[in-house]
Design a protein around this motif. Structure first.
Motif, PDB file in Angstrom:
ATOM      1  N   GLU A  24      -5.885   6.302  15.290  1.00  0.00           N
ATOM      2  CA  GLU A  24      -5.519   6.546  13.901  1.00  0.00           C
ATOM      3  C   GLU A  24      -5.078   5.246  13.239  1.00  0.00           C
ATOM      4  O   GLU A  24      -4.582   4.332  13.898  1.00  0.00           O
ATOM      5  CB  GLU A  24      -4.392   7.578  13.820  1.00  0.00           C
ATOM      6  N   GLY A  25      -5.287   5.195  11.938  1.00  0.00           N
ATOM      7  CA  GLY A  25      -4.831   4.035  11.184  1.00  0.00           C
ATOM      8  C   GLY A  25      -5.532   2.746  11.571  1.00  0.00           C
ATOM      9  O   GLY A  25      -4.917   1.671  11.537  1.00  0.00           O
ATOM     10  N   VAL A  26      -6.811   2.824  11.916  1.00  0.00           N
ATOM     11  CA  VAL A  26      -7.554   1.636  12.330  1.00  0.00           C
ATOM     12  C   VAL A  26      -7.739   0.704  11.144  1.00  0.00           C
ATOM     13  O   VAL A  26      -8.204   1.112  10.079  1.00  0.00           O
ATOM     14  CB  VAL A  26      -8.922   2.032  12.927  1.00  0.00           C
ATOM     15  N   LYS A  27      -7.402  -0.542  11.324  1.00  0.00           N
ATOM     16  CA  LYS A  27      -7.439  -1.512  10.231  1.00  0.00           C
ATOM     17  C   LYS A  27      -8.517  -2.585  10.413  1.00  0.00           C
ATOM     18  O   LYS A  27      -8.669  -3.446   9.546  1.00  0.00           O
ATOM     19  CB  LYS A  27      -6.079  -2.211  10.108  1.00  0.00           C
ATOM     20  N   ASP A  28      -9.236  -2.548  11.517  1.00  0.00           N
ATOM     21  CA  ASP A  28     -10.154  -3.654  11.805  1.00  0.00           C
ATOM     22  C   ASP A  28     -11.623  -3.226  11.781  1.00  0.00           C
ATOM     23  O   ASP A  28     -12.446  -3.751  12.529  1.00  0.00           O
ATOM     24  CB  ASP A  28      -9.825  -4.273  13.161  1.00  0.00           C
ATOM     25  N   MET A  29     -11.986  -2.286  10.897  1.00  0.00           N
ATOM     26  CA  MET A  29     -13.359  -1.798  10.870  1.00  0.00           C
ATOM     27  C   MET A  29     -14.356  -2.890  10.483  1.00  0.00           C
ATOM     28  O   MET A  29     -15.476  -2.932  10.998  1.00  0.00           O
ATOM     29  CB  MET A  29     -13.476  -0.611   9.912  1.00  0.00           C
ATOM     30  N   ASP A  30     -13.974  -3.776   9.570  1.00  0.00           N
ATOM     31  CA  ASP A  30     -14.885  -4.863   9.204  1.00  0.00           C
ATOM     32  C   ASP A  30     -15.160  -5.757  10.401  1.00  0.00           C
ATOM     33  O   ASP A  30     -16.301  -6.183  10.635  1.00  0.00           O
ATOM     34  CB  ASP A  30     -14.293  -5.694   8.065  1.00  0.00           C
ATOM     35  N   GLU A  31     -14.133  -6.046  11.179  1.00  0.00           N
ATOM     36  CA  GLU A  31     -14.317  -6.890  12.351  1.00  0.00           C
ATOM     37  C   GLU A  31     -15.147  -6.179  13.415  1.00  0.00           C
ATOM     38  O   GLU A  31     -15.969  -6.795  14.112  1.00  0.00           O
ATOM     39  CB  GLU A  31     -12.958  -7.296  12.932  1.00  0.00           C
ATOM     40  N   ARG A  32     -14.948  -4.877  13.560  1.00  0.00           N
ATOM     41  CA  ARG A  32     -15.751  -4.096  14.510  1.00  0.00           C
ATOM     42  C   ARG A  32     -17.224  -4.104  14.085  1.00  0.00           C
ATOM     43  O   ARG A  32     -18.122  -4.213  14.920  1.00  0.00           O
ATOM     44  CB  ARG A  32     -15.235  -2.659  14.594  1.00  0.00           C
ATOM     45  N   PHE A  33     -17.455  -3.980  12.788  1.00  0.00           N
ATOM     46  CA  PHE A  33     -18.832  -4.002  12.298  1.00  0.00           C
ATOM     47  C   PHE A  33     -19.468  -5.374  12.534  1.00  0.00           C
ATOM     48  O   PHE A  33     -20.645  -5.469  12.896  1.00  0.00           O
ATOM     49  CB  PHE A  33     -18.894  -3.656  10.816  1.00  0.00           C
ATOM     50  N   ALA A  34     -18.694  -6.427  12.336  1.00  0.00           N
ATOM     51  CA  ALA A  34     -19.207  -7.773  12.600  1.00  0.00           C
ATOM     52  C   ALA A  34     -19.618  -7.905  14.062  1.00  0.00           C
ATOM     53  O   ALA A  34     -20.664  -8.492  14.386  1.00  0.00           O
ATOM     54  CB  ALA A  34     -18.141  -8.816  12.254  1.00  0.00           C
TER      55      ALA A  34
END
Length: 406
Positions: A246-256
């Motif tokens: 919950e509350g994941v803040k690093d989705m852009d980094e995961r997508f990268a």
């Protein structure tokens, strides 16, 4: 001296002001990337750490940015300003998949979108400002650089012969793939680039298109004998947060990371087809052209070394309109002795077009030479698909006798 003392006294304040100004210019993705320099993830702008960064001329920031750029990754959050040296690629936020991860990677390999920044959002107003949009927006229009495949009525395929609907990866590859492939093989002719372009679609991209569009590779009434859980789409999907997070803040980094994973595998496959598959195709072309010099029947090929030839042979047979004509292939093994291998009914089949004689199967060495009347025989496999002889002349005789049905 008084002036120097006053200047020294105000230096900490100046550093604090400079640090604040730098922080305003950073996107959320950049802050996360620069966390080691600025402090903890919860307090990314701790002044002592930031001051050290500024005093070093921002070297850590430059290093982190260069690391991402080198891997073809450049991220920004919604509303980030357009990069000075690149355009903007838009795709949806939330859970990501392999098709848009690869689509973004491929676009960055083109001249038009090299150095672009990826913005992940579903806000139509933000997407309208993007130079190119993939996998979101409900529009497919190459001229407008819009590549979605979810809209009603979408039936685009790679070409008239293929039936698999395209995903965003397939759409981008269809329009930009030739440029990407050409960039990987400078000096090759347009026809050769086109051959690799088609090959990479058939063996890399179409699978991603099918998976993303829910197309099974076998009839639904067949039950698989085991589970497959390590495909590229599955590995990319595994980079999304667990449902328990919950509350994941690093989705852009995961997508990268997902884009780098998909892109790296794409490049690995291209590298194989350019450096290994393509030279093999050339050898098969030459062997087929020279087959009458090996045997008058034209049904035997000779290679000067072993290599993966089956797939090439079936393609060349179609092009030359000689499907099913060639029965045996001769080539030396690592020890210098010769092998005779039967051509299968299909590239992935265990059934041969014409197996070696039944009475030879499972027999070895002197017993096989005595049975066949051919000196130097080594073996014939129990299933009759391959055999061996000490000399080329002996292997050729084994093939000739097999054609005669001895």
């Amino acid at each position: 001296a008084h002036a120097c003392h006053a200047d020294a006294a105000t230096t900490p304040l100046r550093l604090r002001v400079a640090t604040f100004l730098v922080s305003l210019s950073l996107t959320s993705a950049s802050r996360t990337t620069l966390c080691p320099a600025f402090g903890s993830p919860n307090h990314p702008l701790t002044f002592p750490s930031a001051s050290r960064l500024l005093l070093r001329g921002g070297s850590q920031a430059a290093s982190a940015s260069a690391s991402l750029t080198k891997r073809g990754i450049s991220m920004s959050s919604d509303g980030a300003k357009k990069a000075r040296t690149g355009k903007r690629i838009g795709t949806h936020d939330g859970t990501f998949h392999c098709d848009e991860a690869l689509a973004c990677f491929l676009l960055k390999r083109t001249k038009e979108f090299e150095g672009s920044v990826v913005t992940r959002t579903r806000d139509p107003a933000v997407l309208d400002t993007m130079d190119v949009v993939v996998d979101v927006g409900g529009t497919y229009d190459h001229e407008k650089r819009r590549y979605d495949h979810h809209q009603r009525g979408f039936e685009e395929t790679f070409d008239a012969e293929r039936k698999t609907k395209l995903s965003s990866a397939g759409l981008v590859y269809k329009h930009w793939g030739m440029e990407v492939i050409a960039g990987l093989m400078p000096g090759h002719s347009q026809d050769t680039v086109s051959l690799i372009y088609q090959k990479v679609y058939d063996n890399v991209i179409e699978e991603l298109d099918a998976v993303d569009n829910g197309v099974a590779c076998y009839p639904s009434d067949l039950v698989p004998k085991y589970k497959v859980s390590s495909t590229l789409p599955q590995r990319v999907g595994g980079l999304n947060p667990f449902w328990t997070e919950e509350g994941v803040k690093d989705m852009d980094e995961r997508f990268a990371k997902a884009s780098a994973l998909a892109g790296g595998e794409f490049l690995d496959k291209c590298n194989y087809y350019i450096k290994a598959w393509l030279p093999g195709r050339d050898l098969v072309d030459k062997a087929v052209a020279a087959r009458a010099t090996v045997d008058a029947s034209g049904q035997i090929l000779k290679f000067d070394r072993g290599f993966p030839w089956k797939e090439h042979l079936f393609d060349v047979e179609v092009e030359e309109k000689i499907q099913g004509k060639i029965l045996y292939v001769l080539f030396p093994d690592e020890s210098g002795k010769w092998r005779i291998q039967c051509v299968p009914e299909r590239p992935d089949s265990f059934e041969s077009r014409k197996g070696l004689p039944e009475k030879w199967r499972g027999v070895r060495d002197d017993a096989l030479s005595e049975l066949s009347g051919i000196p130097g025989c080594i073996f014939v496999h129990a299933s009759g698909f391959i055999g061996g002889c000490a000399t080329y002349e002996g292997a050729l005789k084994m093939a000739q006798m097999s054609i005669q049905g001895v």
